[in-house]
Design a protein around this motif. Structure first.
Motif, mmCIF file in Angstrom:
data_model
loop_
_atom_site.group_PDB
_atom_site.id
_atom_site.type_symbol
_atom_site.label_atom_id
_atom_site.label_comp_id
_atom_site.label_asym_id
_atom_site.label_seq_id
_atom_site.Cartn_x
_atom_site.Cartn_y
_atom_site.Cartn_z
ATOM 1 N N PRO A 406 0.814 -1.229 0.000
ATOM 2 C CA PRO A 406 0.000 0.000 0.000
ATOM 3 C C PRO A 406 0.840 1.268 0.000
ATOM 4 C CG PRO A 406 -0.895 -1.595 1.544
ATOM 5 C CD PRO A 406 0.405 -2.150 1.080
ATOM 6 N N ALA A 407 1.967 1.236 0.676
ATOM 7 C CA ALA A 407 2.834 2.427 0.701
ATOM 8 C C ALA A 407 3.377 2.730 -0.697
ATOM 9 C CB ALA A 407 3.982 2.216 1.689
ATOM 10 N N LEU A 408 3.703 1.658 -1.433
ATOM 11 C CA LEU A 408 4.193 1.846 -2.796
ATOM 12 C C LEU A 408 3.089 2.375 -3.700
ATOM 13 C CD1 LEU A 408 6.404 1.623 -4.883
ATOM 14 C CD2 LEU A 408 5.865 -0.809 -5.152
ATOM 15 N N LEU A 412 3.279 5.779 -5.960
ATOM 16 C CA LEU A 412 2.985 5.803 -7.395
ATOM 17 C C LEU A 412 1.899 6.830 -7.712
ATOM 18 C CD1 LEU A 412 2.999 1.968 -8.194
ATOM 19 C CD2 LEU A 412 4.717 3.650 -8.872
ATOM 20 N N ALA A 413 0.875 6.876 -6.863
ATOM 21 C CA ALA A 413 -0.233 7.795 -7.107
ATOM 22 C C ALA A 413 0.202 9.250 -7.042
ATOM 23 C CB ALA A 413 -1.352 7.542 -6.097
ATOM 24 N N GLY A 414 1.279 9.525 -6.299
ATOM 25 C CA GLY A 414 1.708 10.903 -6.124
ATOM 26 C C GLY A 414 2.778 11.359 -7.092
ATOM 27 N N ASP A 454 -0.234 -2.127 -12.945
ATOM 28 C CA ASP A 454 -1.671 -1.909 -12.791
ATOM 29 C C ASP A 454 -1.960 -0.913 -11.678
ATOM 30 O OD1 ASP A 454 -4.455 -2.743 -13.521
ATOM 31 O OD2 ASP A 454 -4.490 -3.380 -11.421
ATOM 32 N N ALA A 455 -1.080 -0.881 -10.680
ATOM 33 C CA ALA A 455 -1.274 0.057 -9.563
ATOM 34 C C ALA A 455 -0.897 1.483 -9.948
ATOM 35 C CB ALA A 455 -0.436 -0.391 -8.369
#
Length: 483
Positions: A406-408, A412-414, A454-455
């Protein structure tokens, strides 16, 4: 080097590729299962490979063959005496030219837009990028994955130069409601293109076999152009596609001419100038050989395989077919419960058993799924495919799903892909397992890489994979050596 030695090297290099025959690669390739068709295509290709379709007056044989192919495609896809067309190198070029012709026909529009469903092929995004159009992507039905005709109609405005629908869409194999969308486009005086690149040569024959579905071709009022690839379900060697326009005026915008230089006056019907006559002659020969009877038989074989594979998927615990496929493509997803496995691992397991199925990342309402392009040759191996699919699901369930920390995910989202440096991209490639060595070999297990990709947000995924592509296309000293 001796000719035989060079050919032996080619064979050795090809040994690492996915198989192009036998129905075990369910993407990228189209296999009729008829060896004589392959031989005919190769021999016709060789006969015309040195001829250049750049100048039809110098090579009139190619002009004749192109007109014959266009006429055959027009007869198959609802054309009439006014229908014209162009043979291109593939579906992407056909789509590019359809967008270009529409753009050129409306020079007064300062901010031209193309309206398309979110399931439209990426070729239209490429066309918009190249030719300076704005993409208006309209959400599709979240269950059927068909284009929403009412929402498409609402998206058309004074800046719209082209509306697009699929027959079928690549990702899910569903046929959009072309007639309703075309009616809305016609009311606004806007062109309507049907992307039938993958289905245009098989859907008419499936209709002849009793497979029902919406009308999609040039016989539909309001449809102004349609594309169909002959290297797909016409089973011709790559790469040949046909772009049909309802009349010559609609086609004119993608022609190009230039006399403002001291050489010959350059006249182009496609994006390309020089075009080998090989693919054109090969397609002409294969289409003449198979004819309506041959294509009907191949469609029947394909339909049998599609029905058998779909039944096998739906009978497999934890799997389902997305949407309501109307042609020869299937998108296989988990059944939405806590299945205890992931499809990226299933794809790896299938690869170990000698099959290539194409992972598709989650996008909007569409979950992670496996794309299956079913062809006529799969009639002979669908039972084996289903058995190996079930075994792969069992193996994936036993190993458990791949998880991304989840931290990764948050990292990635940021990330801003446009702000990252080459060094940072290199680090991302390394973290994703996409930093190949000298031989550019990928890991045998792609599930962890695919789960990480995919994430990532789509734009970041694009940039990372483009960087990876740049790493792959770097010649080594050995590759540059000529004996």
């Amino acid at each position: 080097m001796r000719i035989d030695d060079v050919l032996d090297e080619v064979r050795a290099l090809r040994a690492a590729d996915a198989p192009t025959h036998g129905g075990r690669t369910l993407a990228y390739v189209y296999d009729s299962g008829l060896a004589e068709v392959d031989e005919l295509g190769a021999r016709a290709y060789a006969l015309a490979s040195a001829a250049n379709a750049l100048d039809p007056t110098t090579f009139p044989s190619l002009l004749r063959m192109e007109n014959d192919l266009v006429a055959t495609a027009a007869a198959l896809l609802g054309g009439d005496q006014e229908t014209v067309g162009t043979v291109t190198s593939g579906g992407t070029e056909s789509c590019l030219l359809a967008v270009l012709a529409a753009r050129q026909a409306r020079p007064e529009v300062a901010d031209p837009a193309v309206v398309l469903p979110t399931t439209a092929h990426a070729a239209f995004h490429k066309a918009a990028h190249l030719f300076g159009l704005r993409v208006v992507a309209v959400e599709v039905d979240p269950v059927t994955f068909r284009a929403d005709a009412a929402a498409m109609a609402a998206a058309i405005d004074e800046d719209t130069v082209l509306v697009v629908a699929g027959a079928p869409s690549y990702a899910h194999g569903v046929v959009d409601p072309v007639a309703e969308i075309a009616e809305a486009a016609a009311r606004r005086g806007v062109r309507m293109h049907v992307d039938a690149c993958i289905g245009g040569w098989v859907l008419p024959y499936l209709r002849g076999l009793g497979v029902e579905g919406p009308a999609f071709d040039l016989s539909v009022p309001g449809v102004t152009s349609i594309s169909v690839d002959l290297h797909k379900y016409a089973y011709c060697p790559k790469g040949v596609s046909v772009l049909l326009h309802a009349n010559a005026e609609l086609r004119r915008g993608h022609y190009f001419g230039s006399a403002d230089w001291p050489g010959y006056t350059m006249l182009n019907t496609t994006v390309q100038s020089t075009r080998s006559g090989g693919p054109l002659a090969a397609a002409w020969a294969v289409v003449r050989h198979l004819g309506d009877e041959g294509y009907l038989r191949l469609a029947r074989d394909t339909l049998h395989a599609v029905e058998a594979i779909r039944a096998g998927v739906e009978a497999t615990d934890g799997l389902r077919v997305l949407g309501e496929p109307g042609a020869t493509l299937l998108a296989v997803a988990t059944d939405g419960t806590d299945a205890g496995f992931d499809l990226f691992t299933v794809a790896d397991e299938m690869r170990l058993r000698g099959w290539y199925v194409q992972p598709q990342f989650a996008h909007g309402h569409s979950p992670v799924n496996l794309h299956l392009t079913v062809t006529a040759v799969n009639r002979d191996c669908h039972d084996e495919f289903v058995a190996d699919l079930r075994a792969s699901v069992d193996a994936a369930r036993a190993s458990g799903p791949v998880a991304v920390d989840p931290a990764l995910r948050a990292v990635l989202a940021g990330l801003d892909p446009d702000a990252l440096t080459a060094e940072q991209f290199a680090g991302l490639l390394d973290a994703a397992g996409l930093a190949p060595g000298a031989d550019a070999a990928l890991p045998s297990r792609m599930a962890p890489i695919n789960a990480l990709l995919d994430a990532a947000p789509p734009r970041l995924r694009e940039r990372v994979l483009l960087e990876f592509l740049g790493v792959l296309y770097r010649p080594s000293r050995r590759e540059a050596t000529v004996d």
